[in-house]
Design a protein around this motif. Structure first.
Motif, short mmCIF file in Angstrom:
data_model
loop_
_atom_site.label_atom_id
_atom_site.label_comp_id
_atom_site.label_asym_id
_atom_site.label_seq_id
_atom_site.Cartn_x
_atom_site.Cartn_y
_atom_site.Cartn_z
N TYR A 23 2.69 3.44 0.08
CA TYR A 23 2.69 1.99 0.13
C TYR A 23 3.09 1.52 1.53
O TYR A 23 3.68 2.27 2.32
CB TYR A 23 3.67 1.41 -0.89
N THR A 76 7.27 1.62 -9.62
CA THR A 76 5.85 1.75 -9.95
C THR A 76 5.62 2.10 -11.41
O THR A 76 4.51 1.94 -11.92
CB THR A 76 5.20 2.82 -9.08
N LYS A 117 2.31 7.86 -4.78
CA LYS A 117 1.39 7.02 -4.01
C LYS A 117 2.09 6.55 -2.73
O LYS A 117 3.32 6.58 -2.64
CB LYS A 117 0.95 5.80 -4.83
N GLU A 158 -0.67 -1.15 -1.60
CA GLU A 158 -1.00 0.24 -1.94
C GLU A 158 -2.06 0.75 -0.96
O GLU A 158 -3.12 0.14 -0.80
CB GLU A 158 -1.52 0.33 -3.37
N ALA A 213 -0.05 -4.59 -4.36
CA ALA A 213 0.57 -3.97 -5.53
C ALA A 213 1.69 -4.83 -6.10
O ALA A 213 1.92 -4.85 -7.31
CB ALA A 213 1.10 -2.58 -5.18
N ILE A 224 4.14 -5.61 -0.99
CA ILE A 224 3.95 -4.17 -1.06
C ILE A 224 2.46 -3.91 -1.26
O ILE A 224 1.88 -4.33 -2.26
CB ILE A 224 4.77 -3.56 -2.22
#
Length: 585
Positions: free
Chosen positions: A218, A210, A216, A318, A384, A316
């Motif tokens: 995911y 990231t 965060k 978020e 993401a 992926i």
């Protein structure tokens, strides 16, 4: 920005020489070569001399600022607070300056561009200055080189039409660097490379970068965008892997593991015909981060005529900040059955697709009940990053169908006690002729041939002539013994001469590929590499393929498959039950 452009100019101005990969970075069977950069002598190129002078000036400035911070004074001359241990509290500022200092050193760029960085050893201490410097170079390469390539090839493979409808290549630029690698690959990015199904028996190694210190969450989703359906006679998405609530701070690696639904192979798969690589099971199962909603199932594309290549998209997403996903498989299943019961064209085919005992255990209904974009919209997820590869049917795929669905006990497996392999049904897609009489008889004869040839062996262990016998669906012909004649002796001698020539060409191509780069600059090197590739393609035998007749015969030869035994299709039934089914009656 001026410093960055000068550094890039200095890197490009250096000359490149090919050299063998160091033993510390190369595997035992690796023949890879890397670029070694050599700077021109000072005084020969004026632009290079001026660029080096500016870089040295910048290095002196950064070194002075680092020294002042380490001595306890800020860049403005104010006193710096220290902790009880005496260490400065702005260690992060010092580390960033040291990384910036490393980015001004040309040898770092040449080492990175030449592929001579051992990231595995650097990641043992991920917070070291050297590791952070090379990670910064990798992030820059991902942004400037790999991201445009991923977006362009995603557009070529119609991902923005089929997986992300309504989105364009400008709206879905990956912000997260996603590395996906199987046991024998070392890709910086995955953007449509072909992967044989037997390479992907075990889950890949997934690295999420990231480039942010903010934690965060995911969600990881692996979807087959081109799965064919017997019941609806159409193509739909099918989920192979789903993990939610993956917490990532800067970087996270999901180690490769096995599938809980894949029974171990009782046969030796190391020395198979036409098997260039066969993965080995992981020594220990990794602890996967987050919540595994749907465990990994390896790709198993069905045989189809015309041949179809499947796209496998790993996305992926978020998640909303501070929220976890609550996914109920029971709700997905009930909704899917409710929607499909009203639109099913062939109830028997639908039950064969989804409602078998092993299909139930692997959640086939739930895996085929949602799409990539529908899942993201329902749970308010943002894309993401994404990666994708392609796969098609090969001779190892029937073994995957046979091994899928056979759950086994780890202790029993360690003791060599394996369950009886039954597997799931393997569909075959192909156009059937309008007059199917000859086709049905070919399938029956090919099934008899498959039973006699295969036994307990794998399909990939058959020779080319045996596979051709399955494809033709004819009775095997026993060759007659012939007395040698002058013509036959001459023909055998010519075959031996041709075999020697092919062996000599193969040895020459191998020697050329392992030797040094040819003289004459990039143009000569490119021509030599092209010749080596074309020679390797001509001399490498292609893996044989099965026709629709051969594929159906292999499936029917499986004793426990629903296609064998007493169950026959409507076309086959009509051929054998109609009056006057023989041409001479």
């Amino acid at each position: 920005m001026r410093l960055l452009s000068l550094r890039s100019y200095v890197t490009v101005s250096a000359t490149k020489r090919l050299r063998p990969l160091p033993s510390a970075l190369a595997s035992d069977n690796s023949k890879a070569r890397v670029f070694e950069y050599a700077a021109p002598p000072l005084g020969t190129v004026q632009a290079y001399d001026e660029a080096v002078a500016l870089l040295e000036k910048e290095q002196q400035r950064l070194a002075q600022e680092i020294a002042s911070l380490e001595n306890g004074a800020t860049s403005k001359g104010d006193a710096l607070e220290t902790s009880e241990s005496g260490a400065p509290k702005n260690d992060s500022r010092i580390k960033k300056l040291k990384v910036a200092l490393g980015l001004t050193q040309l040898d770092k760029h040449w080492e990175f561009n030449g592929g001579r960085v051992d990231f595995d050893s650097l990641r043992k201490d991920p917070n070291s200055v050297e590791a952070l410097t090379f990670e910064a170079l990798k992030a820059r390469r991902f942004e400037t080189v790999l991201t445009p390539k991923i977006v362009k090839l995603a557009d070529v493979h119609n991902l923005f039409v089929d997986a992300f409808p309504g989105k364009t290549r400008n709206l879905l630029k990956p912000a997260v660097n996603l590395e996906v690698n199987f046991q024998n690959t070392a890709w910086e990015a995955c953007y449509g490379q072909p992967v044989p199904p037997n390479w992907a028996l075990f889950s890949p190694k997934v690295t999420i970068n990231t480039h942010s210190d903010k934690p965060k969450k995911y969600t990881l989703v692996l979807m087959d965008l081109d799965r064919q359906s017997l019941s609806s006679q159409s193509i739909h998405e099918w989920c192979h892997w789903l993990i939610t609530d993956i917490s990532v701070t800067n970087r996270l690696t999901i180690e490769p593991g096995s599938s809980p639904y894949l029974a171990p192979s009782t046969l030796d798969t190391a020395n198979l015909t036409d098997a260039s690589f066969h993965p080995s099971p992981p020594s220990a199962e990794p602890k996967l981060p987050g919540t595994v909603v749907l465990p990994y199932i390896p790709p198993h594309p069905a045989n189809s005529n015309p041949r179809k290549t499947h796209r496998y998209l790993l996305t992926i997403f978020e998640q909303p900040e501070g929220k976890s996903l609550d996914i109920s498989l029971e709700a997905i299943r009930s909704e899917a059955i409710k929607n499909q019961s009203s639109s099913i064209q062939n109830r028997a085919a639908w039950e064969k697709d989804f409602l078998g005992e092993k299909e139930e255990a692997m959640h086939f209904v739930e895996r085929g009940a949602f799409s990539t974009w529908g899942f993201a919209t329902q749970h308010q997820l943002n894309v993401a990053g994404y990666a994708f590869f392609t796969a098609g049917w090969n001779l190892h795929t029937p073994d995957i169908f046979t091994r899928l669905g056979d759950l086994y006990n780890a202790c029993a497996s360690a003791c060599g006690i394996y369950p009886k392999k039954t597997g799931i049904h393997e569909p075959v897609f192909g156009a059937f002729p309008q007059n199917p009489t000859d086709q049905v008889h070919k399938v029956n004869q090919a099934t008899t041939n498959a039973v006699n040839l295969l036994g307990d062996s794998l399909l990939s262990s058959l020779s080319l002539s045996q596979i051709q016998l399955l494809n033709r669906g004819t009775v095997p012909i026993v060759p007659r013994f012939k007395l040698p004649t002058r013509s036959s002796i001459k023909a055998d001698a010519m075959k031996a001469v041709w075999a020697e020539r092919i062996a000599a060409k193969t040895a020459a191509a191998a020697a050329a590929s392992s030797g040094k780069a040819p003289k004459g600059g990039k143009k000569a090197a490119g021509k030599s590499a092209a010749r080596q590739v074309s020679a390797a393609i001509k001399l490498t035998p292609k893996m044989p393929r099965l026709t629709t007749v051969g594929s159906v015969a292999v499936v029917k030869a499986k004793q426990t498959d629903v296609a064998g035994g007493s169950m026959v299709g409507e076309v086959t039934k009509s051929v054998f039950e109609k009056r006057g089914r023989y041409h001479n009656v």
